[in-house]
Design a protein around this motif. Sequence first.
Motif, PDB file in Angstrom:
ATOM      1  N   VAL A 134      90.507  57.397  69.553  1.00  0.00           N
ATOM      2  CA  VAL A 134      89.329  56.993  68.710  1.00  0.00           C
ATOM      3  C   VAL A 134      88.843  55.462  68.755  1.00  0.00           C
ATOM      4  O   VAL A 134      88.284  55.059  68.888  1.00  0.00           O
ATOM      5  N   GLY A 135      90.288  54.651  69.381  1.00  0.00           N
ATOM      6  CA  GLY A 135      89.421  53.245  70.171  1.00  0.00           C
ATOM      7  C   GLY A 135      89.388  51.919  68.113  1.00  0.00           C
ATOM      8  O   GLY A 135      88.787  51.470  68.985  1.00  0.00           O
ATOM      9  N   VAL A 136      90.492  52.502  67.508  1.00  0.00           N
ATOM     10  CA  VAL A 136      90.129  51.354  66.919  1.00  0.00           C
ATOM     11  C   VAL A 136      91.501  51.058  65.894  1.00  0.00           C
ATOM     12  O   VAL A 136      92.669  51.574  66.359  1.00  0.00           O
ATOM     13  N   SER A 137      92.202  50.170  65.052  1.00  0.00           N
ATOM     14  CA  SER A 137      93.143  49.767  65.149  1.00  0.00           C
ATOM     15  C   SER A 137      94.022  50.772  63.766  1.00  0.00           C
ATOM     16  O   SER A 137      92.698  50.692  62.467  1.00  0.00           O
ATOM     17  N   VAL A 138      95.107  50.050  63.905  1.00  0.00           N
ATOM     18  CA  VAL A 138      96.282  51.383  62.824  1.00  0.00           C
ATOM     19  C   VAL A 138      95.340  50.696  61.394  1.00  0.00           C
ATOM     20  O   VAL A 138      95.834  50.823  60.635  1.00  0.00           O
ATOM     21  N   LYS A 139      95.938  48.933  60.977  1.00  0.00           N
ATOM     22  CA  LYS A 139      95.306  48.396  60.312  1.00  0.00           C
ATOM     23  C   LYS A 139      93.954  49.058  59.669  1.00  0.00           C
ATOM     24  O   LYS A 139      93.859  49.381  58.070  1.00  0.00           O
ATOM     25  N   ALA A 140      92.706  49.319  60.384  1.00  0.00           N
ATOM     26  CA  ALA A 140      91.593  49.253  60.112  1.00  0.00           C
ATOM     27  C   ALA A 140      91.617  51.015  59.579  1.00  0.00           C
ATOM     28  O   ALA A 140      91.189  51.012  58.000  1.00  0.00           O
ATOM     29  N   LEU A 141      92.760  52.283  59.663  1.00  0.00           N
ATOM     30  CA  LEU A 141      93.025  53.468  59.340  1.00  0.00           C
ATOM     31  C   LEU A 141      93.303  53.058  58.055  1.00  0.00           C
ATOM     32  O   LEU A 141      93.154  53.824  57.370  1.00  0.00           O
ATOM     33  N   HIS A 142      95.355  52.546  57.917  1.00  0.00           N
ATOM     34  CA  HIS A 142      95.258  51.983  56.570  1.00  0.00           C
ATOM     35  C   HIS A 142      94.455  51.649  55.555  1.00  0.00           C
ATOM     36  O   HIS A 142      94.241  52.034  54.091  1.00  0.00           O
ATOM     37  N   HIS A 143      93.338  50.623  55.763  1.00  0.00           N
ATOM     38  CA  HIS A 143      92.573  50.675  55.043  1.00  0.00           C
ATOM     39  C   HIS A 143      91.364  51.312  55.169  1.00  0.00           C
ATOM     40  O   HIS A 143      90.796  51.649  53.190  1.00  0.00           O
ATOM     41  N   TRP A 144      90.919  52.566  55.399  1.00  0.00           N
ATOM     42  CA  TRP A 144      90.244  53.345  55.458  1.00  0.00           C
ATOM     43  C   TRP A 144      90.647  54.747  54.334  1.00  0.00           C
ATOM     44  O   TRP A 144      90.217  55.175  53.689  1.00  0.00           O
ATOM     45  N   ASP A 145      91.716  54.539  54.743  1.00  0.00           N
ATOM     46  CA  ASP A 145      93.007  55.611  53.431  1.00  0.00           C
ATOM     47  C   ASP A 145      92.908  55.046  52.452  1.00  0.00           C
ATOM     48  O   ASP A 145      92.564  55.620  51.399  1.00  0.00           O
ATOM     49  N   ALA A 146      93.733  53.844  52.125  1.00  0.00           N
ATOM     50  CA  ALA A 146      93.498  53.248  50.588  1.00  0.00           C
ATOM     51  C   ALA A 146      92.064  53.083  50.057  1.00  0.00           C
ATOM     52  O   ALA A 146      92.036  53.099  48.691  1.00  0.00           O
ATOM     53  N   ILE A 147      90.714  53.090  50.790  1.00  0.00           N
ATOM     54  CA  ILE A 147      89.313  52.994  50.126  1.00  0.00           C
ATOM     55  C   ILE A 147      88.886  54.456  50.442  1.00  0.00           C
ATOM     56  O   ILE A 147      87.831  54.712  49.019  1.00  0.00           O
ATOM     57  N   GLY A 148      89.745  55.127  50.517  1.00  0.00           N
ATOM     58  CA  GLY A 148      89.592  57.219  50.423  1.00  0.00           C
ATOM     59  C   GLY A 148      88.326  56.869  51.234  1.00  0.00           C
ATOM     60  O   GLY A 148      87.680  58.421  51.834  1.00  0.00           O
TER      61      GLY A 148
END
Length: 264
Positions: free
Chosen positions: A16-30
Amino acid sequence: MTEQDGLTVGRVATLVGVSVKALHHWDAIGLVRPSARTPAGYRVYSAGDVARIHRVLVYRELGFPLAEIGRLLDDPATDERAHLRRQRAELADRITRLQHMASAVERMLAATRGGIQITPEEQVEIFGSGWDPDWARQAEQRWGDTKQWAQYEERTAGKTADDWRRVSDEHDTLNADLAAAKQAGTAPGSAEANELAERHRTELSQYFDCTHAMQVCLGRKFATDPGFSSYYDGLTPGLSGWLRDVIFANAEAHGVDPDTATWE
């Protein structure tokens, strides 16, 4: 792990062209939580999870903050199509404004641009009927980001029609002398030929700092490029190849190897 089992965070990030860090953040904030985990505890995203990520990316591109994106995606009463239609209208307005701004900037550039600042009619009158006023624009598109083009603009800015007439007359005189020397059998490397080569380099240096190596690169083009060769051979047959040889011989006399010379 197979595609049917789900996708790891690294694989999804790549897709999808985003960073792993961004996905982890999106997971953390639900915002986007992976549907499952592997026995080893790694996040696993389903096809539905990836589809949600794409919807997040669309909203984020439209300027929505992440908190609002989460509410839009999770509220069953949300009319996503209505939101998207409204954003489409706002984007259309923004595009129109940006196009107007781009046109204004282009007009400002044209007003401050160096180079040939005489009308197309004056250009044809000065440089001859074979002159195409569009050549200057084409040259800028090709070399506009180079140091030499910046020098050209600086050195030609403010030249009047009379200045360009003088430049044209000097150019015609040099071409006539080159053609006469070729017809007379002047040998490349001779004192007369070297003097002509230096006159040619001096003419180019009116516009940019032309080294002997640069002149060699141009000499190659004179003999191989159809546009250049037809121009010089139109003055006298074989002039393009002879001029190349004259430039090469003069460059060698100044310590430049024509076989290895590059544009500096």
